[in-house]
Design a protein around this motif. Structure first.
Motif, short mmCIF file in Angstrom:
data_model
loop_
_atom_site.label_atom_id
_atom_site.label_comp_id
_atom_site.label_asym_id
_atom_site.label_seq_id
_atom_site.Cartn_x
_atom_site.Cartn_y
_atom_site.Cartn_z
N VAL A 2 0.83 -1.21 0.00
CA VAL A 2 0.00 0.00 0.00
C VAL A 2 0.87 1.26 0.00
O VAL A 2 0.47 2.30 -0.51
CB VAL A 2 -0.94 0.00 1.24
N LEU A 3 2.08 1.12 0.55
CA LEU A 3 2.98 2.27 0.71
C LEU A 3 3.20 3.05 -0.58
O LEU A 3 3.09 4.30 -0.58
CB LEU A 3 4.31 1.77 1.28
N PRO A 4 3.50 2.39 -1.72
CA PRO A 4 3.70 3.16 -2.95
C PRO A 4 2.47 3.98 -3.36
O PRO A 4 2.61 5.09 -3.86
CB PRO A 4 4.00 2.08 -4.01
N ILE A 5 1.27 3.43 -3.15
CA ILE A 5 0.03 4.15 -3.49
C ILE A 5 -0.04 5.42 -2.66
O ILE A 5 -0.33 6.52 -3.14
CB ILE A 5 -1.22 3.27 -3.22
N PHE A 6 0.24 5.25 -1.36
CA PHE A 6 0.20 6.35 -0.41
C PHE A 6 1.18 7.44 -0.82
O PHE A 6 0.85 8.62 -0.89
CB PHE A 6 0.59 5.79 0.98
N GLU A 7 2.41 7.01 -1.10
CA GLU A 7 3.46 7.99 -1.40
C GLU A 7 3.24 8.65 -2.74
O GLU A 7 3.56 9.83 -2.91
CB GLU A 7 4.83 7.31 -1.33
N LYS A 8 2.68 7.90 -3.69
CA LYS A 8 2.40 8.51 -5.00
C LYS A 8 1.36 9.62 -4.83
O LYS A 8 1.48 10.70 -5.41
CB LYS A 8 1.89 7.43 -5.97
N CYS A 9 0.35 9.32 -4.04
CA CYS A 9 -0.71 10.31 -3.78
C CYS A 9 -0.11 11.56 -3.15
O CYS A 9 -0.40 12.68 -3.57
CB CYS A 9 -1.77 9.69 -2.88
N LEU A 10 0.78 11.36 -2.16
CA LEU A 10 1.39 12.50 -1.47
C LEU A 10 2.30 13.29 -2.38
O LEU A 10 2.31 14.53 -2.36
CB LEU A 10 2.18 12.02 -0.24
N SER A 11 3.08 12.58 -3.21
CA SER A 11 4.05 13.28 -4.06
C SER A 11 3.37 14.10 -5.15
O SER A 11 3.96 15.04 -5.68
CB SER A 11 5.04 12.28 -4.66
N ASN A 12 2.12 13.76 -5.49
CA ASN A 12 1.38 14.52 -6.50
C ASN A 12 0.81 15.83 -5.96
O ASN A 12 0.46 16.72 -6.73
CB ASN A 12 0.21 13.69 -7.06
N LEU A 13 0.69 15.92 -4.64
CA LEU A 13 0.00 17.07 -4.05
C LEU A 13 0.71 18.41 -4.23
O LEU A 13 0.06 19.41 -4.55
CB LEU A 13 -0.27 16.81 -2.56
N PRO A 14 2.04 18.49 -4.04
CA PRO A 14 2.70 19.79 -4.19
C PRO A 14 2.47 20.43 -5.55
O PRO A 14 2.35 21.66 -5.64
CB PRO A 14 4.18 19.45 -3.97
N ALA A 15 2.36 19.63 -6.60
CA ALA A 15 2.12 20.19 -7.93
C ALA A 15 0.80 20.94 -8.00
O ALA A 15 0.59 21.81 -8.84
CB ALA A 15 2.14 19.07 -8.96
N HIS A 16 -0.13 20.56 -7.10
CA HIS A 16 -1.43 21.23 -7.05
C HIS A 16 -1.44 22.35 -6.00
O HIS A 16 -2.51 22.85 -5.65
CB HIS A 16 -2.54 20.22 -6.76
N GLY A 17 -0.27 22.67 -5.49
CA GLY A 17 -0.16 23.81 -4.57
C GLY A 17 -0.30 23.45 -3.11
O GLY A 17 -0.31 24.34 -2.25
N THR A 18 -0.44 22.17 -2.79
CA THR A 18 -0.60 21.78 -1.38
C THR A 18 0.77 21.60 -0.73
O THR A 18 1.64 20.92 -1.28
CB THR A 18 -1.40 20.46 -1.28
N THR A 19 0.93 22.19 0.42
CA THR A 19 2.13 21.98 1.23
C THR A 19 1.85 20.79 2.14
O THR A 19 0.80 20.74 2.78
CB THR A 19 2.43 23.23 2.07
N VAL A 20 2.77 19.84 2.17
CA VAL A 20 2.55 18.62 2.95
C VAL A 20 3.58 18.55 4.08
O VAL A 20 4.77 18.71 3.84
CB VAL A 20 2.67 17.35 2.06
N VAL A 21 3.10 18.34 5.29
CA VAL A 21 4.01 18.16 6.43
C VAL A 21 3.73 16.78 7.01
O VAL A 21 2.59 16.47 7.39
CB VAL A 21 3.78 19.24 7.51
N ILE A 22 4.77 15.94 7.05
CA ILE A 22 4.60 14.57 7.53
C ILE A 22 5.44 14.39 8.80
O ILE A 22 6.64 14.66 8.78
CB ILE A 22 5.08 13.55 6.47
N ALA A 23 4.82 13.94 9.87
CA ALA A 23 5.58 13.61 11.08
C ALA A 23 5.86 12.12 11.05
O ALA A 23 4.96 11.33 10.80
CB ALA A 23 4.78 13.98 12.32
N GLY A 24 7.10 11.74 11.25
CA GLY A 24 7.42 10.32 11.21
C GLY A 24 8.87 10.05 11.53
O GLY A 24 9.62 10.95 11.88
N HIS A 25 9.23 8.78 11.40
CA HIS A 25 10.60 8.37 11.70
C HIS A 25 11.36 7.98 10.43
O HIS A 25 12.56 7.81 10.45
CB HIS A 25 10.60 7.14 12.62
#
Lengths: 228, 231
Positions: free
Chosen positions: B173-196
């Protein structure tokens, strides 16, 4: 025993033949109780959500007051409101005493603490993530609270049903504020008290059966809600 | 879209909560960027996200969202319409998947065909096409996480905050998740992820924000070797 069986037969006959007196008392009971519970639900759910979700000075005191009001004797409510609605009282000019509206007012006082208390329990037991989640989706605190109430809707419905159970079965308020006027403010409970004292045991029994049926339906409904 | 546009600025911010103190000397989040907040357990990552989501009021300091200094609750609530936070263990409402996604849209007056189109699109982005009528409570943990992400993405927020979004997620599932996230900045969304997961930051091409015992130490760019951007 013959007396009991014959009275029971007469009572069932009255119910099946839709006796006018019985229907009138049932109608008045349902009208006053349903109206009262609509108002009590508005006040009680709002107060319960505010107390259950809020953190303000005096919250503990508010809970204690709510718990005390739950055990409020119906005749005490009747007595206080009688004073307020009587001709010499502050609301005397409204002419509410011995009308269904006086009974409704008394029943609102009786049911609101019950609805509020059950609502406090429902919202306090809700998932703590509900409100923040709604707010992160753009809800205000008020609309977020509405979402939370929708999530605990079965608990809120149980609160309303418990309040209804209290008012449909009470006699003190109906007797003192309604005056037990035939065809106007005579409810199932006041009719049972009056007719039995007059020796009309079968009539009282017929109303008792209807009242018990209503109570049974309410409890079955409550039982269903609690097991969802 | 101006990718240098500042979305959120924190200046000399301190937040005290019980015995915990969050200290952010300076933080600038720009439009269309991905940031990874990295730090050990208890460093204050989740608290920082709550602060960035304008769900908390700092004890001291200045918070600016899109150039507007945030001071009042009514203003905070209005600006929150542009921010969405996906919690580590997200809560899905006891409704269908569609109704979960429609909730935020309804609050923004997005209804009818447009609402349906956006929900279909968002579910497609997280690989959950055809899940509209499923009960949210009946979903698996991974599916629920993806619905929570879709519920946030469907709002097209200017700032999307994710708390440990991929922790415990299946590898497929991870690639689907990351693909979705990586597409967001192109649409102007700033993404902040908390993690390790520092590798995740590199895969997504983000900036690392290091947090230790409540203090923001530094922010660095994603690619190795880590380049210091601001103190």
């Amino acid at each position: 025993m013959d007396y009991l069986f014959s009275s029971l037969g007469t009572a069932l006959g009255m119910i099946m033949h839709l006796n006018g007196e019985v229907l009138s008392a049932v109608g008045t009971s349902l009208y006053t109780s349903v109206t009262a519970i609509l108002f009590s639900s508005l006040f009680g759910v709002a107060a319960g959500a505010a107390i259950g979700l809020g953190s303000f000075p005096g919250r503990g005191l508010a809970m204690t007051v709510l718990n005390t009001l739950m055990a409020l004797p119906t005749v005490v409510v009747g007595l206080v409101l009688f004073g307020l609605f009587s001709r010499q009282g502050p609301f005397g000019p409204l002419g509410l005493l011995f009308t269904p509206w006086a009974m409704i007012a008394g029943q609102i006082v009786l049911a609101t603490p019950i609805v509020a208390n059950y609502t406090v329990a429902a919202v306090a037991g809700a998932d703590p993530r509900i409100l923040p989640t709604a707010m992160t989706l753009g809800a205000s605190r008020l609309s977020g609270t509405w979402q939370l109430l929708l999530e605990v809707r079965f608990g809120v419905m149980a609160a309303v049903v418990a309040g209804f159970g209290r008012v449909i079965a009470e006699v003190g308020v109906a007797m003192m504020l309604g005056g037990n006027i035939r065809g106007y403010t005579r409810t199932m409970t006041t009719a049972i008290a009056l007719e039995t004292s007059k020796g009309e045991f079968a009539f009282g029994l017929a109303l008792g059966i209807v009242l018990m049926t209503v109570a049974l339906v309410i409890n079955l409904f409550l039982h269903q809600l609690q097991h969802r | 879209m101006n990718f240098m546009e500042n979305i959120l600025r924190l200046n000399d911010v301190e937040l005290l909560r019980k015995s915990f103190r969050l200290d952010i000397p300076q933080l600038d989040l720009n439009a269309g960027h991905i940031y990874l907040v990295e730090g050990p357990n208890g460093a204050g990552k989740s608290t920082l996200l709550q602060l960035l989501a304008l769900l908390m009021t700092p004890t001291r300091g200045v918070v600016q969202f899109c150039g507007e200094r945030v001071t009042q609750e009514a203003q905070r609530q209005r600006l929150r319409r542009h921010i969405t936070l996906v919690e580590q263990n997200p809560y899905l409402f006891d409704k269908t998947v569609y109704q979960n996604l429609a909730l935020g849209l309804r609050l923004r007056d997005v209804r009818g065909d447009l609402q349906r189109r956006r929900i279909t699109q968002a579910l497609g982005a997280v690989g959950l096409e055809g899940f509209e009528s499923r009960r949210a409570k009946a979903l698996s943990g991974g599916e629920a996480r993806r619905v929570a992400l879709a519920r946030a993405v469907v709002l097209s927020p200017r700032l999307l905050l994710l708390d440990e979004p991929t922790a415990g997620l299946d590898r497929d599932v991870l690639p689907i998740f990351e693909k979705c996230l990586s597409n967001l900045p192109a649409h102007g969304t700033t993404v902040v992820i908390a993690g390790h997961d520092l590798d995740q930051s590199r895969r997504l091409g983000g900036t690392v924000l290091k947090l230790d015992r409540g203090k923001l130490l530094q922010s660095t760019s994603d690619s190795l070797p880590l380049r210091k951007e601001s103190a």
